[in-house]
Design a protein around this motif. Structure first.
Motif, short mmCIF file in Angstrom:
data_model
loop_
_atom_site.label_atom_id
_atom_site.label_comp_id
_atom_site.label_asym_id
_atom_site.label_seq_id
_atom_site.Cartn_x
_atom_site.Cartn_y
_atom_site.Cartn_z
N ALA A 1 0.78 -1.38 -0.18
CA ALA A 1 -0.29 -0.19 -0.34
C ALA A 1 1.13 1.21 -0.57
O ALA A 1 0.66 2.14 -0.54
CB ALA A 1 -0.97 0.31 0.77
N ARG B 1 2.85 1.85 -2.41
CA ARG B 1 1.52 2.58 -4.09
C ARG B 1 1.39 4.28 -3.93
O ARG B 1 2.03 4.44 -5.01
CB ARG B 1 0.02 1.88 -3.61
N PRO C 1 -5.68 -0.50 -1.15
CA PRO C 1 -4.13 0.21 -1.02
C PRO C 1 -3.75 1.03 -0.82
O PRO C 1 -2.90 1.33 0.55
CB PRO C 1 -3.67 -0.06 -2.60
#
Length: 347
Positions: A18, A21, A97
């Motif tokens: 996460a 990202r 995420p």
């Protein structure tokens, strides 16, 4: 990225993905900000990436048109994000995420949920508001779209003074960045049907939406528009002066990052002025070599600061939005009939 996550104590595999990202979003969409972030200590970077990644993700929901999508669809998507965000803050996590990373950051650093409420409120404004009649109305938007970002990042940076003392300056720096974007992106915002400049201050120079649109179509800057933009430019400079006073209030490890971002964003203003406010034909940018030069000097200062062996406290001070304001800033009036700069953006 691994070293950053390890330094920040983020070990859960899904959570690491996460944060990765969010870092990707920062690197792709915020070149100047991402470059400055690299000057932070490794343990600080994931949280800043998470906050930027979330803001960018939500901003794209509002601004990036998808085939067949209406304003009502975007509003519904924004409401869904808000509902999931606050539920995740209540329950301690999310499976989405970007939300997973920002919720983890919020809980680690004790961020007040009202900062997120203010941000989402301003994002909703973009779906229904296209013009701002005066400085107070624009301030209400900027409070959520920019000031709160500075306030969210402040606990990650840490301060050598009480957080509430540094907070108005942190909010003002976020505001200065946003006002810089408004000047640089006048043409792009017009293409979206929006004007992020106070209508009454433009009117004092004989400027309205029709004249701005004429300049966009003709690819030129009318003298009246140039004078109006010069006044907005001067106001933004003054916000930077107030904001820069907060940099010495940050922990020494964090100062090079913030100082570098401030220098590079102010140089966007330099380029706008140097181009004689030709914002309808060119987008002011700071070149790659100049960014590298400023960042290189910042890196030297950052490495020196880290030699002190500073260790971040486990529970940094929490900023209370109720006491955070740049309203104490008093600045002399601009020439003409436009009102003096006054912040607040009152929630």
């Amino acid at each position: 990225m691994r070293a950053e996550l390890d330094a920040a104590g983020i070990t859960d595999p899904d959570l690491r993905l996460a944060y990765a990202r969010c870092r990707e979003l920062n690197a792709r969409h915020g070149r100047t900000f991402f470059l400055a972030t690299s000057l932070l200590a490794r343990a600080q970077r994931p949280a800043v990436h998470a906050l930027y990644g979330f803001a960018r993700w939500v901003d794209d929901i509002v601004d990036v048109a998808r085939p067949g999508e209406s304003d009502a669809d975007r509003a519904a998507a924004l409401d869904a994000v808000a509902q999931e965000l606050f539920a995740a803050l209540d329950h301690g996590g999310s499976e989405a995420p970007v939300l997973a990373a920002v919720v983890d950051t919020a809980l680690r650093h004790g961020l007040d949920r009202k900062l997120f409420e203010d941000f989402l409120r301003s994002m909703r404004m973009d779906l229904v508001i296209t013009d701002y009649p005066d400085r107070a109305a624009l301030d209400r938007y900027v409070r959520g779209s920019a000031e709160v970002i500075g306030l969210q990042v402040l606990p990650v940076l840490h301060t050598v003074v009480p957080a509430e003392v540094a907070a108005p300056h942190a909010g003002a720096l976020g505001k200065a960045f946003q006002l810089t974007n408004f000047l640089r992106d006048v043409a792009e915002d017009l293409d979206r049907g929006r004007i992020y400049l106070p209508a009454d201050e433009l009117a004092a120079h004989g400027v309205d939406r029709d004249l701005l649109q004429w300049c966009r179509w003709r690819g030129c800057t009318d003298l009246r528009v140039r004078e109006a933009l010069a006044e907005q430019h001067a106001i933004t400079r003054r916000v930077y002066r107030f904001a820069r006073a907060g940099i010495p209030m940050l922990d020494p490890v964090s100062r090079p990052c913030v100082a570098t971002a401030a220098v590079l964003y102010q140089e966007i203003l330099d380029r706008i002025e140097a181009a004689d406010f030709a914002v309808f034909t060119r987008r002011a940018v700071v070149g790659r070599w100049r960014r590298a030069s400023v960042a290189g000097a910042g890196l030297a200062r950052a490495l020196w600061a880290r030699r002190g062996g500073w260790v971040a406290p486990s529970r940094p001070a929490r900023v209370r939005p109720a006491v955070v304001s740049t309203a104490g800033l008093r600045l002399p009036a601009q020439r003409g009939s436009a009102p003096p700069y006054a912040t607040g953006g009152g929630a």
